[in-house]
Write a protein that holds these residues in place. Structure first.
Motif, short mmCIF file in Angstrom:
data_model
loop_
_atom_site.label_atom_id
_atom_site.label_comp_id
_atom_site.label_asym_id
_atom_site.label_seq_id
_atom_site.Cartn_x
_atom_site.Cartn_y
_atom_site.Cartn_z
N ASP A 54 -0.09 -1.37 -2.29
CA ASP A 54 0.60 -0.86 -1.07
C ASP A 54 0.19 -1.72 0.20
OD1 ASP A 54 2.14 1.12 -2.54
OD2 ASP A 54 0.61 2.51 -2.74
N SER A 55 -0.63 -2.69 -0.08
CA SER A 55 -1.26 -3.31 1.09
C SER A 55 -0.34 -4.31 1.74
CB SER A 55 -2.47 -4.31 0.49
OG SER A 55 -2.22 -5.33 -0.28
N VAL A 56 -0.72 -4.67 2.88
CA VAL A 56 0.27 -5.64 3.76
C VAL A 56 -0.78 -6.72 4.33
CG1 VAL A 56 1.87 -3.89 4.31
CG2 VAL A 56 -0.08 -4.27 5.89
N LEU A 57 -0.36 -7.89 4.50
CA LEU A 57 -0.95 -8.84 5.33
C LEU A 57 -0.02 -9.13 6.48
CD1 LEU A 57 -1.78 -11.42 2.51
CD2 LEU A 57 -3.41 -9.92 3.59
N GLN A 58 -1.00 -9.33 7.78
CA GLN A 58 -0.08 -9.75 8.90
C GLN A 58 -0.02 -11.27 8.79
OE1 GLN A 58 0.74 -7.40 11.37
NE2 GLN A 58 0.01 -5.86 9.95
#
Length: 302
Positions: A54-58
């Motif tokens: 469920d992670s994201v990267l900017q």
């Protein structure tokens, strides 16, 4: 215009044929171009893209490594899958040369292990912290804006080369002075289970300041970038780096196959380019790899 069209055609084929995308190639291609358009149209030129679990990267225009993650899910698929499969909750991962945090976020949000994340360049460190805060993992990530070398002191780093900033002897308007420490001084109270080193040719100096850490049996494996043209910048070589690791009890280099979860001696082809994988306790490592959970990336599991 023809060259641009051909470049995008090649890129589209690469995205569709990536191992993580083979079951859903069209959706993977459309997702990438949708994210690309969103980033271009965003007033801040920055968007969050899905990453591991469920992670994201900017994704900003200065984040080349996140651009690669947007395209392929795992930019360094074999090595990143090795991290996911080796690490466990409560373990310690040490990310030297963390850049914007693709490995750091992978470790903290996949196996949810603790991470020492080291990035010396201020602008890049700020992007790293954006990713740490965006994923609410500051309790797992100990981020340090320092450098790692073979002695305590200060060094100058380039600051305008994005993912390719490195130690330099020439102080200019586009360099920054950074405090540096040995890895042994940073890990004397808590030795990592896995170490990743990506410092654009300065790897030999990092290892010389890590002799105690490298010999500790808790450290199971090392992922280290090795590019001959970068190493010669500091008077070192591939053989010198390999010898440093082997003298500390490591074997390698190996290449990891994530779908069979097996390790193989690295040959001379693409599997031996850039990152080299060294193993200390082969039995323990293999046991961890084969019993690891599966993780979701871009709609696929690995």
């Amino acid at each position: 215009m023809i060259k641009t069209a051909l470049r995008y055609m090649r890129l589209t084929i690469e995205i569709a044929q990536h191992p993580l995308h083979r079951k859903k190639p069209i959706r993977s291609v459309l997702n990438y171009y949708r994210w690309l358009a969103s980033a271009i149209l965003s007033p801040t030129r920055s968007i969050a893209i899905p990453y591991v679990e469920d992670s994201v990267l900017q994704w900003t225009e200065n984040s080349g490594s996140v651009l690669i993650s947007a395209r392929y899910g795992l930019g360094e698929m074999n090595d990143m899958a090795f991290c996911l499969h080796l690490l466990r909750p409560g373990d310690l991962f040490c990310d030297i040369g963390a850049n914007v945090g693709t490995y750091t976020i992978l470790a903290a949000c996949g196996p949810k292990c603790r991470t020492i994340s080291i990035e010396p360049v201020p602008a890049t460190f700020n992007l790293l912290m954006q990713n740490v805060y965006a994923n609410d993992v500051s309790h797992l990530v100990n981020a340090k804006r320092i450098g790692i070398a073979d002695a305590t002191g200060t060094l100058h780093f380039t600051s305008a080369l994005k993912s390719y900033n490195h130690v330099t002897v020439n102080a200019t308007a586009s360099t920054v002075e950074v405090p540096v420490f040995t890895l042994d001084s940073q890990c004397q109270d808590d030795v990592p289970n896995l170490l990743k080193v990506d410092v654009e040719g300065f790897e030999a100096s990092v290892l010389r300041g890590a002799k105690t850490t490298l010999r500790n049996p808790k450290l199971l494996a090392v992922i280290i970038e090795i590019a001959e043209e970068h190493l010669t910048r500091y008077g070192s070589s591939v053989h010198q780096v390999h010898d440093e690791l082997r003298s500390a009890g490591f074997e390698g280099p190996y290449w990891y196959e994530p779908y069979t979860r097996t390790l193989h001696p690295a040959g001379t082809g693409k599997e031996r380019q850039f990152n080299h994988l060294f193993i200390k306790d082969m039995q323990s490592v293999c046991d961890r790899l084969t019993t690891s959970d599966r993780y979701q990336i871009h709609g696929s599991s690995i």
